[in-house]
Motif scaffolding. Structure first.
Motif: not given
Lengths: 136, 72
Positions: A10, A14, A19, A117-118, A131, A134
């Motif tokens: 992820s 992202a 991101s 990103a989850d 983190r 996302p």
């Protein structure tokens, strides 16, 4: 010494979406001490499963994977990932097989930080979660 | 002056505590290398990795964001 980090697919998705925090995380990983960041092969499978990844992003991802290095899902990693999935289930959360594989691979590698990103990795014993956003 | 001479010759002295030295010696032995050869190969590998990483960081700055709408 900084704890080893394992990157979930992820983060790369992202980064592709622009991101800033994901781009910074990948940038830091590329500047980090060799071996301190690793990509589980399941993340390669996940990222490469998307049918429409632009060729330039795909080539960049392959370069990142080969520079950072990978850790494969062997039997020990599978067992450790399954243990994390059971733990999550007992706490009323679902850890998908792919996410459990990320945890298992990270554990085998000796990582203690999951970069993602989850929100699926919260509360896994032995790991802290970093983190990234996302998308942009 | 001495340092410059040493750099020109390629010689390098690395100091480490005895425990680290034992670990490094053991790692070299496992690979069938001398300690110096192991340290040299690791340093060269790190330099090559840094070069690849710099190239990837430059590429990253040039890549246009994509919505990745089909990502799993």
């Amino acid at each position: 010494m900084r704890p080893a980090r394992v990157f979930d697919a992820s983060v790369f998705i992202a980064a592709q979406r622009g991101s800033r925090s994901a781009l910074d995380a990948v940038g830091s990983a590329l500047r980090a001490t060799p071996g301190s960041v690793v990509v589980p092969t399941i993340a390669v499978l996940e990222y490469r499963s998307a049918p429409r990844v632009p060729a330039r992003w795909r080539a960049w991802f392959e370069g990142v994977v080969s520079t950072l290095g990978t850790v494969s899902l062997d039997v020990r990693a599978a067992r450790l990932g399954a243990r994390a999935a059971r733990h999550a289930a007992r706490a009323g959360r679902r850890l998908s097989p792919a996410d459990a594989a990320v945890v298992g691979c990270g554990a085998v590698y000796g990582a203690s930080v999951i970069v993602t990103a989850d929100g699926d990795f919260d509360g896994i014993p032995g790991f802290t979660v970093e983190r990234v956003a996302p998308a942009a | 002056m001495r340092r410059a001479k040493k750099e020109a010759s390629g010689a390098l002295t690395v100091r480490m505590d005895p425990e680290t030295r034992r670990k490094v010696d053991a790692a070299a032995k496992r690979r069938g290398l001398t300690t110096g050869a192991l340290l040299r190969s690791l340093a060269v590998e790190a330099a090559e990795r840094d070069k690849a990483a710099e190239r990837l960081l430059r590429q990253l700055e040039e890549l246009d964001p994509d919505d990745a709408s089909d990502a799993p």
